[in-house]
Design an enzyme around this catalytic site. Sequence first.
Site, PDB file in Angstrom:
ATOM      1  N   SER A   3     -22.617  -1.030   6.843  1.00 52.61           N
ATOM      2  CA  SER A   3     -21.414  -0.075   6.660  1.00 52.61           C
ATOM      3  C   SER A   3     -21.874   1.216   6.034  1.00 52.61           C
ATOM      4  O   SER A   3     -21.350   1.741   5.725  1.00 52.61           O
ATOM      5  CB  SER A   3     -20.409  -0.897   5.746  1.00 52.61           C
ATOM      6  OG  SER A   3     -21.379  -1.402   4.537  1.00 52.61           O
ATOM      7  N   ASN A  57     -20.318  -8.640  -3.920  1.00 56.24           N
ATOM      8  CA  ASN A  57     -18.777  -8.581  -3.889  1.00 56.24           C
ATOM      9  C   ASN A  57     -18.087  -8.098  -5.036  1.00 56.24           C
ATOM     10  O   ASN A  57     -16.901  -7.286  -4.709  1.00 56.24           O
ATOM     11  CB  ASN A  57     -18.445 -10.123  -3.754  1.00 56.24           C
ATOM     12  CG  ASN A  57     -19.006 -11.054  -2.439  1.00 56.24           C
ATOM     13  OD1 ASN A  57     -19.602  -9.972  -1.654  1.00 56.24           O
ATOM     14  ND2 ASN A  57     -18.937 -12.189  -2.298  1.00 56.24           N
ATOM     15  N   THR A  94      24.019  17.019   9.461  1.00 59.42           N
ATOM     16  CA  THR A  94      24.084  15.780   9.657  1.00 59.42           C
ATOM     17  C   THR A  94      24.140  15.756  10.891  1.00 59.42           C
ATOM     18  O   THR A  94      24.761  16.444  11.740  1.00 59.42           O
ATOM     19  CB  THR A  94      25.270  15.207   8.980  1.00 59.42           C
ATOM     20  OG1 THR A  94      26.456  15.751   9.446  1.00 59.42           O
ATOM     21  CG2 THR A  94      25.223  15.495   7.421  1.00 59.42           C
ATOM     22  N   HIS A  95      23.365  14.982  11.436  1.00 60.42           N
ATOM     23  CA  HIS A  95      23.121  14.450  13.050  1.00 60.42           C
ATOM     24  C   HIS A  95      22.606  15.774  13.674  1.00 60.42           C
ATOM     25  O   HIS A  95      22.896  15.739  14.884  1.00 60.42           O
ATOM     26  CB  HIS A  95      24.468  13.947  13.421  1.00 60.42           C
ATOM     27  CG  HIS A  95      25.499  13.105  13.018  1.00 60.42           C
ATOM     28  ND1 HIS A  95      25.421  11.743  13.328  1.00 60.42           N
ATOM     29  CD2 HIS A  95      26.061  13.295  11.716  1.00 60.42           C
ATOM     30  CE1 HIS A  95      26.058  10.847  12.423  1.00 60.42           C
ATOM     31  NE2 HIS A  95      26.597  11.712  11.335  1.00 60.42           N
ATOM     32  N   SER A 123      -1.366  30.672  22.348  1.00 51.70           N
ATOM     33  CA  SER A 123      -1.556  30.029  23.308  1.00 51.70           C
ATOM     34  C   SER A 123      -2.645  30.363  24.035  1.00 51.70           C
ATOM     35  O   SER A 123      -2.950  31.740  24.209  1.00 51.70           O
ATOM     36  CB  SER A 123      -0.366  29.785  24.188  1.00 51.70           C
ATOM     37  OG  SER A 123      -0.606  29.638  25.326  1.00 51.70           O
ATOM     38  N   LYS A 157       3.299  33.400  22.463  1.00 51.62           N
ATOM     39  CA  LYS A 157       3.255  32.115  21.712  1.00 51.62           C
ATOM     40  C   LYS A 157       2.697  32.296  20.161  1.00 51.62           C
ATOM     41  O   LYS A 157       1.622  32.729  20.275  1.00 51.62           O
ATOM     42  CB  LYS A 157       2.425  30.862  22.338  1.00 51.62           C
ATOM     43  CG  LYS A 157       3.406  30.514  23.538  1.00 51.62           C
ATOM     44  CD  LYS A 157       4.890  29.967  23.356  1.00 51.62           C
ATOM     45  CE  LYS A 157       4.720  28.626  22.733  1.00 51.62           C
ATOM     46  NZ  LYS A 157       4.395  27.580  23.662  1.00 51.62           N
ATOM     47  N   ASN A 201       2.364  28.821  17.585  1.00 49.64           N
ATOM     48  CA  ASN A 201       2.923  27.822  17.485  1.00 49.64           C
ATOM     49  C   ASN A 201       2.533  27.215  16.130  1.00 49.64           C
ATOM     50  O   ASN A 201       1.609  27.587  15.365  1.00 49.64           O
ATOM     51  CB  ASN A 201       1.673  27.017  18.675  1.00 49.64           C
ATOM     52  CG  ASN A 201       2.188  27.221  19.967  1.00 49.64           C
ATOM     53  OD1 ASN A 201       3.294  27.647  20.299  1.00 49.64           O
ATOM     54  ND2 ASN A 201       1.327  27.229  20.759  1.00 49.64           N
ATOM     55  N   GLU A 220       2.743  20.457  13.137  1.00 49.85           N
ATOM     56  CA  GLU A 220       2.705  19.403  14.107  1.00 49.85           C
ATOM     57  C   GLU A 220       1.321  18.545  13.695  1.00 49.85           C
ATOM     58  O   GLU A 220       1.650  17.202  13.910  1.00 49.85           O
ATOM     59  CB  GLU A 220       2.470  20.176  15.465  1.00 49.85           C
ATOM     60  CG  GLU A 220       3.742  20.967  15.939  1.00 49.85           C
ATOM     61  CD  GLU A 220       3.534  21.856  17.195  1.00 49.85           C
ATOM     62  OE1 GLU A 220       2.953  21.187  18.157  1.00 49.85           O
ATOM     63  OE2 GLU A 220       3.507  23.195  16.896  1.00 49.85           O
ATOM     64  N   TYR A 265     -14.481 -13.754  -0.953  1.00 48.51           N
ATOM     65  CA  TYR A 265     -14.800 -12.495   0.032  1.00 48.51           C
ATOM     66  C   TYR A 265     -15.063 -12.989   1.542  1.00 48.51           C
ATOM     67  O   TYR A 265     -15.582 -14.134   1.863  1.00 48.51           O
ATOM     68  CB  TYR A 265     -16.250 -11.864  -0.505  1.00 48.51           C
ATOM     69  CG  TYR A 265     -16.573 -10.828   0.374  1.00 48.51           C
ATOM     70  CD1 TYR A 265     -16.141  -9.565   0.488  1.00 48.51           C
ATOM     71  CD2 TYR A 265     -17.488 -11.064   1.467  1.00 48.51           C
ATOM     72  CE1 TYR A 265     -16.755  -8.542   1.050  1.00 48.51           C
ATOM     73  CE2 TYR A 265     -18.201  -9.989   2.181  1.00 48.51           C
ATOM     74  CZ  TYR A 265     -17.596  -8.721   2.020  1.00 48.51           C
ATOM     75  OH  TYR A 265     -18.072  -7.820   3.046  1.00 48.51           O
ATOM     76  N   GLN A 293     -14.957  -5.840   5.011  1.00 45.35           N
ATOM     77  CA  GLN A 293     -15.752  -4.616   4.969  1.00 45.35           C
ATOM     78  C   GLN A 293     -15.051  -3.574   5.858  1.00 45.35           C
ATOM     79  O   GLN A 293     -15.213  -2.302   5.658  1.00 45.35           O
ATOM     80  CB  GLN A 293     -17.229  -4.799   5.874  1.00 45.35           C
ATOM     81  CG  GLN A 293     -17.867  -3.598   5.803  1.00 45.35           C
ATOM     82  CD  GLN A 293     -19.384  -3.826   6.276  1.00 45.35           C
ATOM     83  OE1 GLN A 293     -20.044  -4.473   5.771  1.00 45.35           O
ATOM     84  NE2 GLN A 293     -19.564  -3.558   7.495  1.00 45.35           N
ATOM     85  N   LYS A 316     -12.632  -0.212   4.370  1.00 43.15           N
ATOM     86  CA  LYS A 316     -12.929   1.158   3.746  1.00 43.15           C
ATOM     87  C   LYS A 316     -12.736   2.430   4.552  1.00 43.15           C
ATOM     88  O   LYS A 316     -12.150   3.365   4.226  1.00 43.15           O
ATOM     89  CB  LYS A 316     -14.345   1.192   3.530  1.00 43.15           C
ATOM     90  CG  LYS A 316     -14.767   0.534   2.335  1.00 43.15           C
ATOM     91  CD  LYS A 316     -16.088   0.113   2.191  1.00 43.15           C
ATOM     92  CE  LYS A 316     -16.426  -1.216   1.441  1.00 43.15           C
ATOM     93  NZ  LYS A 316     -16.086  -2.357   2.287  1.00 43.15           N
TER      94      LYS A 316
HETATM   95  N1  ARG Z   1     -20.821  -3.904   2.936  1.00 39.83           N
HETATM   96  C1  ARG Z   1     -19.863  -4.935   2.203  1.00 39.83           C
HETATM   97  C2  ARG Z   1     -18.456  -4.493   2.130  1.00 39.83           C
HETATM   98  O1  ARG Z   1     -18.235  -3.320   2.345  1.00 39.83           O
HETATM   99  C3  ARG Z   1     -20.342  -5.342   0.865  1.00 39.83           C
HETATM  100  C4  ARG Z   1     -20.108  -6.761   0.226  1.00 39.83           C
HETATM  101  C5  ARG Z   1     -21.200  -7.457   0.972  1.00 39.83           C
HETATM  102  N2  ARG Z   1     -20.907  -9.065   0.516  1.00 39.83           N
HETATM  103  C6  ARG Z   1     -21.397  -9.945   1.311  1.00 39.83           C
HETATM  104  N3  ARG Z   1     -21.450 -11.155   0.632  1.00 39.83           N
HETATM  105  N4  ARG Z   1     -21.889  -9.932   2.411  1.00 39.83           N
HETATM  106  O2  ARG Z   1     -17.475  -5.351   2.190  1.00 39.83           O
END
Ligand code: ARG
Length: 456
Positions: free
Chosen positions: A23, A110, A155-156, A277, A283, A285, A290, A317, A322, A325
Amino acid sequence: MSKLWGGRFTKTAEEWVDEFGASIGFDQLLVEEDIEGSIAHVKMLAKCGIVSEEEALQIQNGLQTLLKKAKNGELEYSVQNEDIHLNIEKFLIDEIGPVGGKLHTGRSRNDQVATDMHLYLRKQIDEISKEIKQLQTALVTQAKAHVETIVPGYTHLQRAQPVSFAHHLLAYFWMLERDFSRYQDGLKRVNISPLGAGALAGTTFPIDRHYSAELLGFDRIYENSLDAVSDRDFILEFLSTSATLMMHLSRLCEEIILWSSQEFRFIELDDTFATGSSIMPQKKNPDMAELIRGKTGRVYGSLFSLLTILKGLPLAYNKDMQEDKEGMFDAVTTVKGSLKIFTGMIESMTVNTDVMKQAVHSDFSNATELADYLASKGMPFREAHEVVGKLVLQCIQQGVFLLGLPFSQYKEASELFEEDIFEVLDPKTVVARRNSAGGTGFDQVRLALEKAETLL
Ligand code: ARG
């Protein structure tokens, strides 16, 4: 390269497998929080006599050095070290030697990763809240200039009753005010410390979770170690609040897009917030509006993704987590970026008051006023509605609006009509008289503006 957890393994994983599991590519965004959390943890270890004062100082100095390097972009993270936590720990041991290996006493990745994310969101919610206030300020500034600018209210998406343009803008002010308060309320559940929950069950070391929590500015600690490391409801709440905020922004985007069309021409966006454009030279835009409307989708997506990730997970956990994130990071970037752009877009837009005026003079949005007029003279409202409906039909057949219909036709429709109806039908009067609490009457709008300003 051997892993920090490699003791019980006889084979090293292949690089492509490491890459899939790592990660570090995205959780490096947590580097400052990770180091901050580690500093508090080691201070606590020293206070509780689990490491010596001297060891704690060495570790803290090492972490400070890494923090500096991180801020200067001098840390070269490696996929072999999987995530931000192991990368930092490895850097620390390289920096200060084996004593660095004492940092991880009495904690696990964890509780560490959960701590990092709590710290991260606390900071981000603070920044987002400031951005919300900026946008609210821009709305109030435009509203102040347009209390007496009248636009058709819909409205509408059909012309309904005229309203003050300030009133329309302030509607979004109040939506944002609730979003703001949702973020603030969510902070109560973000500002809780999971640190010291260990992998899932707590630790045998005589740690002081309250002390590390206090050092990190948390209000309290999670009461249950399993819960502390395995729930992500604080992120879900953040995503849900963010999804709601984006929905609000997206609705205003839709209006801005409509208003700046040739069909409406109520506003003109500043060139900075529009694009041309590549083929059609005429144009202009409303791309930014958007794009914000479009980006709302990814925030909804992150909310659904996390809900789905969590729904089947046994305690505590699981590596699935993971996946919590990227959606969170993406929502933060999207919300902050959208609010910033929006503020600029609102501040710099030009309001075409003439076009708005023209619009309210060429519709039937004053018809309710006429029915109210008859009702206030004693005619049951249902009958008044019928009488005015017929007058509207006559107008349509004659190609005029209510103000253009000769008085004789009014008299024919009802004896209750007097010459003052032409005054009553004037859109300005129509708006001014809607003075019930929270209505569009100018006095109410001025009152609302005062209230809004005290909230900024
Ligand atoms: N990179 C892991 C996560 O984001 C960290 C926690 C990892 N813990 C483990 N027991 N593998 O969740």
